[in-house]
Design an enzyme around this catalytic site. Sequence first.
Site, mmCIF file in Angstrom:
data_model
loop_
_atom_site.group_PDB
_atom_site.id
_atom_site.type_symbol
_atom_site.label_atom_id
_atom_site.label_comp_id
_atom_site.label_asym_id
_atom_site.label_seq_id
_atom_site.Cartn_x
_atom_site.Cartn_y
_atom_site.Cartn_z
ATOM 1 N N MET A 1 17.640 -9.411 11.607
ATOM 2 C CA MET A 1 17.829 -10.313 13.010
ATOM 3 C C MET A 1 16.517 -10.417 13.835
ATOM 4 S SD MET A 1 21.841 -9.996 13.583
ATOM 5 C CE MET A 1 21.742 -8.523 14.614
ATOM 6 N N LEU B 1 11.290 -7.297 15.095
ATOM 7 C CA LEU B 1 10.977 -6.298 14.245
ATOM 8 C C LEU B 1 10.406 -4.819 14.784
ATOM 9 C CD1 LEU B 1 9.836 -8.741 11.285
ATOM 10 C CD2 LEU B 1 12.332 -7.654 11.834
ATOM 11 N N GLY C 1 11.308 0.645 11.858
ATOM 12 C CA GLY C 1 12.492 0.677 10.855
ATOM 13 C C GLY C 1 12.611 -0.648 9.956
ATOM 14 N N HIS C 2 12.608 -1.699 10.499
ATOM 15 C CA HIS C 2 12.540 -2.776 9.505
ATOM 16 C C HIS C 2 11.215 -2.934 8.639
ATOM 17 C CE1 HIS C 2 14.421 -4.740 13.306
ATOM 18 N NE2 HIS C 2 15.351 -5.084 12.388
ATOM 19 N N GLY D 1 19.010 -0.855 5.812
ATOM 20 C CA GLY D 1 18.970 0.554 6.276
ATOM 21 C C GLY D 1 20.230 1.456 6.547
ATOM 22 N N ASP E 1 22.660 1.693 9.661
ATOM 23 C CA ASP E 1 23.819 0.951 9.590
ATOM 24 C C ASP E 1 24.443 1.374 8.352
ATOM 25 O OD1 ASP E 1 23.394 -0.982 11.847
ATOM 26 O OD2 ASP E 1 21.557 -0.715 10.905
ATOM 27 N N GLN F 1 27.603 -0.786 7.266
ATOM 28 C CA GLN F 1 27.017 -2.116 6.822
ATOM 29 C C GLN F 1 26.230 -1.790 5.138
ATOM 30 O OE1 GLN F 1 24.765 -4.847 9.074
ATOM 31 N NE2 GLN F 1 22.936 -4.045 8.234
ATOM 32 N N VAL G 1 14.449 5.300 10.206
ATOM 33 C CA VAL G 1 13.271 5.679 10.885
ATOM 34 C C VAL G 1 13.535 5.798 12.627
ATOM 35 C CG1 VAL G 1 10.905 4.837 11.318
ATOM 36 C CG2 VAL G 1 12.120 4.008 9.264
ATOM 37 N N SER H 1 16.416 -2.639 17.473
ATOM 38 C CA SER H 1 15.955 -3.953 18.305
ATOM 39 C C SER H 1 16.628 -3.756 19.896
ATOM 40 C CB SER H 1 16.467 -5.007 17.780
ATOM 41 O OG SER H 1 16.041 -5.258 16.387
HETATM 42 P P1 AMP Z 1 18.788 -5.668 12.060
HETATM 43 O O1 AMP Z 1 17.705 -6.616 12.410
HETATM 44 O O2 AMP Z 1 19.308 -4.651 13.249
HETATM 45 O O3 AMP Z 1 20.278 -6.249 11.771
HETATM 46 O O4 AMP Z 1 18.498 -4.721 10.985
HETATM 47 C C1 AMP Z 1 18.087 -5.295 9.832
HETATM 48 C C2 AMP Z 1 18.020 -4.082 8.769
HETATM 49 O O5 AMP Z 1 16.960 -3.089 9.077
HETATM 50 C C3 AMP Z 1 19.323 -3.551 8.402
HETATM 51 O O6 AMP Z 1 19.403 -3.173 7.041
HETATM 52 C C4 AMP Z 1 19.431 -2.170 9.243
HETATM 53 O O7 AMP Z 1 19.905 -1.032 8.851
HETATM 54 C C5 AMP Z 1 17.587 -1.866 9.285
HETATM 55 N N1 AMP Z 1 17.284 -1.096 10.204
HETATM 56 C C6 AMP Z 1 17.555 -1.272 11.599
HETATM 57 N N2 AMP Z 1 17.168 -0.177 12.161
HETATM 58 C C7 AMP Z 1 16.467 0.656 11.277
HETATM 59 C C8 AMP Z 1 15.929 1.907 11.221
HETATM 60 N N3 AMP Z 1 15.627 2.681 12.350
HETATM 61 N N4 AMP Z 1 15.597 2.701 10.152
HETATM 62 C C9 AMP Z 1 15.870 2.016 9.107
HETATM 63 N N5 AMP Z 1 16.450 0.818 8.975
HETATM 64 C C10 AMP Z 1 16.759 0.217 10.086
#
Ligand code: AMP
Length: 289
Positions: A32, A35, A38-39, A149, A152, A155, A178, A188
């Site tokens: 989303m 970035l 983690g992303h 990730g 979640d 998810q 991460v 985020s």
């Molecule tokens: P989001 O933009 O928050 O929807 O996350 C997009 C993807 O990035 C999802 O698969 C999350 O699980 C992964 N993600 C978000 N934060 C982290 C993190 N700290 N470490 C690893 N993956 C992450």
Amino acid sequence: MELRVIDSIAELRQTLSPLRQAGASIGLAPTMGALHAGHGRLIERAVQENDCAVVSIFVNPIQFNDPGDFKKYPRTLESDMEFCRKLGAAIVFSPTTEEMYPQTSQTFVEVSSLTEHLCGKFRPGHFRGVATVVLKLLEIVQPARAYFGEKDAQQLAVVQRMVRDLNVPVEIVGVPTVRESDGLALSSRNQLLTPAERALAPLLYQALQEAGRCIEKGVVDPARVKRAALTTLDRPEIRVEYFEVVDTDSMHPVERIERPVRVAAAIWLGATRLIDNVAARLRSRTASN
Ligand code: AMP
């Protein structure tokens, strides 16, 4: 390869179809935006393990149960594109809401039992929105692999289950969480924390680690594990939404810790909700209650 930014579904399909036909593998990292590293780990894996890495950036309205949360969600498309370019992604797909949902949807993907607890319990409709947009993205991009990730964890389990149940030909790859140097999982939403809230935020991971240590020491009663861990979060500024020891496969709370589990929690710090989880298993031979 130069980074291409595409906002039309038709154009993305036209771009990817000849690559796929030529035998190139496509990796998708759905995000989303806003970035962070983690992303970044998801994107790096997609770049390393595929011929063409696609990063989708779409703040999906139908997974927000709170319209205020959707409105204040951080949006940083310009710097996100630079981030993807540096990591070697081939394509950023950043559709508008109208492109993804030209009319009100009548079709949704519902993953039932896995979503009964944890975030599913407190965010009605959230996983329906997630599963629906992920299936749409998988249909649009048709990747060989898609990266999610472990931060979640529910998810990730929902997406894995959906592709299995619906025979979607894609490999779902889970990527470890991460963290900042103080343990806080990158998110985020961290940028919405005030400095005082940010200082308290690492307590979430500390509480989860405390729970993990209890389990490794042989405590099999989840109530006892929770009591020990929750003292860490016992602060007036912190509201615990849930703190659960769940079965790794079903994502349902366990009555007794016998198999590998996940300890998962959501807390509120002011107006910001943070989630995190750790895997845990009994190490000791002599279990105690
Ligand atoms: P989001 O933009 O928050 O929807 O996350 C997009 C993807 O990035 C999802 O698969 C999350 O699980 C992964 N993600 C978000 N934060 C982290 C993190 N700290 N470490 C690893 N993956 C992450």
